[in-house]
Design a protein around this motif. Sequence first.
Motif, mmCIF file in Angstrom:
data_model
loop_
_atom_site.group_PDB
_atom_site.id
_atom_site.type_symbol
_atom_site.label_atom_id
_atom_site.label_comp_id
_atom_site.label_asym_id
_atom_site.label_seq_id
_atom_site.Cartn_x
_atom_site.Cartn_y
_atom_site.Cartn_z
ATOM 1 N N ASP A 99 0.793 -1.223 0.000
ATOM 2 C CA ASP A 99 0.000 0.000 0.000
ATOM 3 C C ASP A 99 0.828 1.275 0.000
ATOM 4 N N ILE A 100 2.136 1.186 0.224
ATOM 5 C CA ILE A 100 2.922 2.413 0.295
ATOM 6 C C ILE A 100 3.953 2.560 -0.812
ATOM 7 N N ILE A 101 4.294 1.493 -1.497
ATOM 8 C CA ILE A 101 5.300 1.577 -2.542
ATOM 9 C C ILE A 101 4.622 2.019 -3.846
ATOM 10 N N ALA A 102 5.321 2.850 -4.626
ATOM 11 C CA ALA A 102 4.763 3.370 -5.868
ATOM 12 C C ALA A 102 5.842 3.460 -6.933
ATOM 13 N N CYS A 103 5.411 3.504 -8.171
ATOM 14 C CA CYS A 103 6.326 3.666 -9.295
ATOM 15 C C CYS A 103 6.998 5.035 -9.186
ATOM 16 N N PRO A 104 8.324 5.086 -9.221
ATOM 17 C CA PRO A 104 9.000 6.366 -9.093
ATOM 18 C C PRO A 104 8.744 7.315 -10.267
ATOM 19 N N LYS A 105 8.377 6.777 -11.416
ATOM 20 C CA LYS A 105 8.128 7.624 -12.587
ATOM 21 C C LYS A 105 6.695 8.149 -12.614
ATOM 22 N N ASP A 131 9.776 -11.967 -9.787
ATOM 23 C CA ASP A 131 10.953 -11.200 -9.382
ATOM 24 C C ASP A 131 10.891 -9.758 -9.872
ATOM 25 N N PHE A 132 9.671 -9.246 -10.060
ATOM 26 C CA PHE A 132 9.504 -7.883 -10.549
ATOM 27 C C PHE A 132 8.370 -7.181 -9.825
ATOM 28 N N LEU A 133 8.460 -5.862 -9.780
ATOM 29 C CA LEU A 133 7.349 -5.012 -9.386
ATOM 30 C C LEU A 133 6.855 -4.366 -10.671
ATOM 31 N N VAL A 134 5.557 -4.482 -10.929
ATOM 32 C CA VAL A 134 4.989 -4.008 -12.181
ATOM 33 C C VAL A 134 4.026 -2.866 -11.898
ATOM 34 N N SER A 135 4.195 -1.780 -12.646
ATOM 35 C CA SER A 135 3.322 -0.623 -12.510
ATOM 36 C C SER A 135 1.951 -0.934 -13.099
ATOM 37 N N VAL A 136 0.907 -0.447 -12.459
ATOM 38 C CA VAL A 136 -0.449 -0.648 -12.975
ATOM 39 C C VAL A 136 -0.815 0.433 -13.995
ATOM 40 N N ASP A 137 0.121 1.303 -14.338
ATOM 41 C CA ASP A 137 -0.129 2.357 -15.320
ATOM 42 C C ASP A 137 -0.085 1.781 -16.730
ATOM 43 N N PRO A 138 -1.222 1.791 -17.453
ATOM 44 C CA PRO A 138 -1.247 1.192 -18.787
ATOM 45 C C PRO A 138 -0.442 1.963 -19.828
ATOM 46 N N ALA A 139 -0.170 3.228 -19.578
ATOM 47 C CA ALA A 139 0.577 4.027 -20.549
ATOM 48 C C ALA A 139 2.065 3.687 -20.549
ATOM 49 N N GLN A 164 0.514 -7.186 -24.279
ATOM 50 C CA GLN A 164 -0.175 -8.433 -23.950
ATOM 51 C C GLN A 164 0.355 -9.044 -22.662
ATOM 52 N N GLU A 165 1.657 -9.001 -22.461
ATOM 53 C CA GLU A 165 2.241 -9.524 -21.219
ATOM 54 C C GLU A 165 1.725 -8.733 -20.010
ATOM 55 N N TRP A 166 1.654 -7.386 -20.162
ATOM 56 C CA TRP A 166 1.155 -6.533 -19.082
ATOM 57 C C TRP A 166 -0.305 -6.883 -18.778
ATOM 58 N N ALA A 167 -1.122 -7.063 -19.824
ATOM 59 C CA ALA A 167 -2.530 -7.423 -19.635
ATOM 60 C C ALA A 167 -2.648 -8.753 -18.895
ATOM 61 N N ASP A 168 -1.804 -9.720 -19.246
ATOM 62 C CA ASP A 168 -1.815 -11.021 -18.568
ATOM 63 C C ASP A 168 -1.448 -10.868 -17.087
ATOM 64 N N ILE A 169 -0.457 -10.028 -16.797
ATOM 65 C CA ILE A 169 -0.054 -9.786 -15.404
ATOM 66 C C ILE A 169 -1.205 -9.149 -14.636
ATOM 67 N N MET A 170 -1.850 -8.172 -15.247
ATOM 68 C CA MET A 170 -2.970 -7.498 -14.575
ATOM 69 C C MET A 170 -4.086 -8.500 -14.264
#
Length: 79
Positions: free
Chosen positions: A10-16, A26-34, A59-65
Amino acid sequence: MSFDPQNLQDIIACPKTKTKLICDGDFLVSVDPATRLKYPIKDGIPVMLIDEATEVPQQEWADIMQRHNRHPETGELVS
């Protein structure tokens, strides 16, 4: 001390983009579709440097979501 995504979810966010990040393997993925950025977790520590992030193909991002109960086009949480 290693990274525990459940405690920081709940506290970590994408730095960009400042959007929420979800842990996927082994990754943190941003929920930002852009941007669809993913940040590596190395030796249990997230590397939160924008220069170290990579763009996930659509497509990979959509699968992760979908795996994380999120809308595959918007990244919004599905209720």
